[in-house]
Design a protein around this motif. Structure first.
Motif, short mmCIF file in Angstrom:
data_model
loop_
_atom_site.label_atom_id
_atom_site.label_comp_id
_atom_site.label_asym_id
_atom_site.label_seq_id
_atom_site.Cartn_x
_atom_site.Cartn_y
_atom_site.Cartn_z
N LEU A 45 0.86 -1.18 0.00
CA LEU A 45 0.00 0.00 0.00
C LEU A 45 0.90 1.24 0.00
CD1 LEU A 45 -2.60 1.60 0.17
CD2 LEU A 45 -2.69 1.12 2.63
N VAL A 46 0.80 2.06 -1.05
CA VAL A 46 1.63 3.24 -1.22
C VAL A 46 0.77 4.48 -1.02
CG1 VAL A 46 3.14 4.51 -2.80
CG2 VAL A 46 3.12 2.00 -2.82
N ARG A 74 2.41 -4.33 4.38
CA ARG A 74 3.39 -3.25 4.41
C ARG A 74 2.77 -1.99 3.81
NH1 ARG A 74 9.30 -2.36 1.49
NH2 ARG A 74 10.04 -0.83 3.01
N ILE A 75 2.93 -0.89 4.52
CA ILE A 75 2.42 0.41 4.08
C ILE A 75 3.59 1.37 4.01
CG2 ILE A 75 0.81 2.29 4.59
CD1 ILE A 75 -0.79 0.27 6.31
N VAL A 76 3.69 2.13 2.93
CA VAL A 76 4.81 3.07 2.79
C VAL A 76 4.30 4.42 2.30
CG1 VAL A 76 6.45 1.22 2.26
CG2 VAL A 76 5.34 2.43 0.39
N ALA A 77 5.04 5.46 2.66
CA ALA A 77 4.78 6.81 2.16
C ALA A 77 6.14 7.50 2.01
CB ALA A 77 3.89 7.60 3.12
N ALA A 78 6.33 8.18 0.90
CA ALA A 78 7.61 8.86 0.64
C ALA A 78 7.39 10.37 0.61
CB ALA A 78 8.20 8.40 -0.69
N VAL A 117 0.68 -2.64 -7.05
CA VAL A 117 0.49 -2.08 -5.72
C VAL A 117 -0.88 -1.43 -5.61
CG1 VAL A 117 2.96 -1.62 -5.57
CG2 VAL A 117 1.42 0.21 -6.28
N ASP A 118 -1.30 -1.19 -4.39
CA ASP A 118 -2.45 -0.35 -4.11
C ASP A 118 -1.93 1.07 -3.88
OD1 ASP A 118 -4.30 -2.42 -4.31
OD2 ASP A 118 -4.15 -2.92 -2.19
N LEU A 119 -2.50 2.04 -4.56
CA LEU A 119 -1.97 3.40 -4.54
C LEU A 119 -3.04 4.37 -4.05
CD1 LEU A 119 0.31 5.39 -5.30
CD2 LEU A 119 -0.60 5.40 -7.64
N VAL A 120 -2.67 5.20 -3.06
CA VAL A 120 -3.54 6.25 -2.54
C VAL A 120 -2.80 7.57 -2.69
CG1 VAL A 120 -4.72 7.18 -0.51
CG2 VAL A 120 -4.65 4.70 -0.88
#
Length: 315
Positions: A45-46, A74-78, A117-120
């Protein structure tokens, strides 16, 4: 001591890890929430943040996700380039939209090379994600846009004035006229966040302030966003290109809007929700949801409601 001064910062429920990843000509700061029992079968999850924001902005939504949803995921944010801790190696006087697309592509190549991926994406991040989900349709399993409306339609006749404005602002920047004002304290930064968003609680404002800004050598707090982001984009927004990308999105899409009409407030009739909804008709499979009692920063205003909508859609 005032009530605001007596307020403690928000306490995150889910801890994150920070790392730097090489992306093109720089290093990107990645914030990740990775469970100990990580299940590689679950899609990554991005979370993509908006303009003049940072990856930490999603903490409240991540905390609001149910245990069942985050279990093994897993969840990520950049931080986008020029925001947060993702700093270009040299001074940059302009940022260009296509750079974000390439950056996202390079990030996903490292984070999930073999699986969609799943994108938000929120606001600018939603706009970037719309273009990416059309250009790299095979890389996205499901896509959620949080107030990622895009921009008003432009015409070629606007180009001379736009280019002149851009050059004028570059001159002003060189003379120091585009610098972002410092703040005397982290509490003053929190005040600024609450002034922009009247619904933001004090504890969350204080927590965000520590991630949205940092003290300099003189003890002044500086926003972690390059002042160059404030400069007018020299390129016109070509709605035909946006529509073409929307038409190529093959992943199911959920557009989440706030009950406050952000477009009406910003564009004063130049671009409306009705026009945005007309654009969404290009997407093959798109749903629209509205979060009540929320403004443009709806993931701050109503994190539980936003989290439930994302959870239900991604399942």
């Amino acid at each position: 001591m005032s009530k605001d001064q007596d307020t403690a910062p928000y306490q995150p429920q889910r801890l994150w890890q920070s790392q730097m990843l090489p992306v093109r000509n720089m290093h990107y700061h990645l914030r990740s929430w990775t469970p100990e029992n990580h299940n590689p079968e679950l899609p990554l999850l991005v979370l993509a943040h908006g303009w003049m924001d940072v990856a930490a902005s999603y903490q409240f939504v991540v905390d609001a996700f149910s245990d069942a949803f985050v279990k093994g995921r897993r969840i990520v944010a950049a931080d986008w380039r020029g925001f947060g801790l993702s700093r270009p190696p040299a001074a940059c006087d302009s940022y260009y939209f296509t750079d974000y697309l390439a950056d996202l592509d390079m990030l996903l190549e490292q984070l999930s090379p073999d699986r969609p991926v799943d994108l938000v994406g929120h606001s600018m991040g939603g706009n970037i994600s719309c273009f990416y989900a059309g250009a790299r349709a095979e890389r996205i399993r499901r896509f959620v846009s949080l107030e990622g409306f895009g921009m008003p339609e432009t015409s070629a006749s606007q180009a001379p004035k736009r280019l002149a404005q851009w050059m004028d602002e570059l001159r002003a920047q060189r003379a120091g006229g585009m610098d972002l004002a410092p703040y005397d304290s982290v509490e003053a930064v929190a005040n600024r966040l609450q002034k922009t968003n009247r619904r933001l609680p004090r504890d969350k404002a204080l927590w965000l302030a520590h991630h949205w800004a940092a003290p300099d050598a003189n003890g002044q707090w500086r926003i972690l966003g390059d002042a160059s982001h404030k400069i007018t984009n020299p390129y016109l927004y070509r709605v035909e290109e946006a529509l073409a990308c929307l038409a190529q999105i093959s992943a199911p899409m959920l557009s989440i809007e706030a009950s406050d009409d952000s477009l009406g407030q910003w564009h004063k009739g130049r671009y409306s929700l009705e026009q945005y909804h007309a654009r969404l008709q290009q997407v093959k499979n798109c749903e629209i949801a509205v979060v009540q009692d929320a403004g443009h920063m709806l993931h701050h205003d109503q994190p539980q409601a936003v989290a439930r909508l994302i959870e239900n859609f991604l399942r």
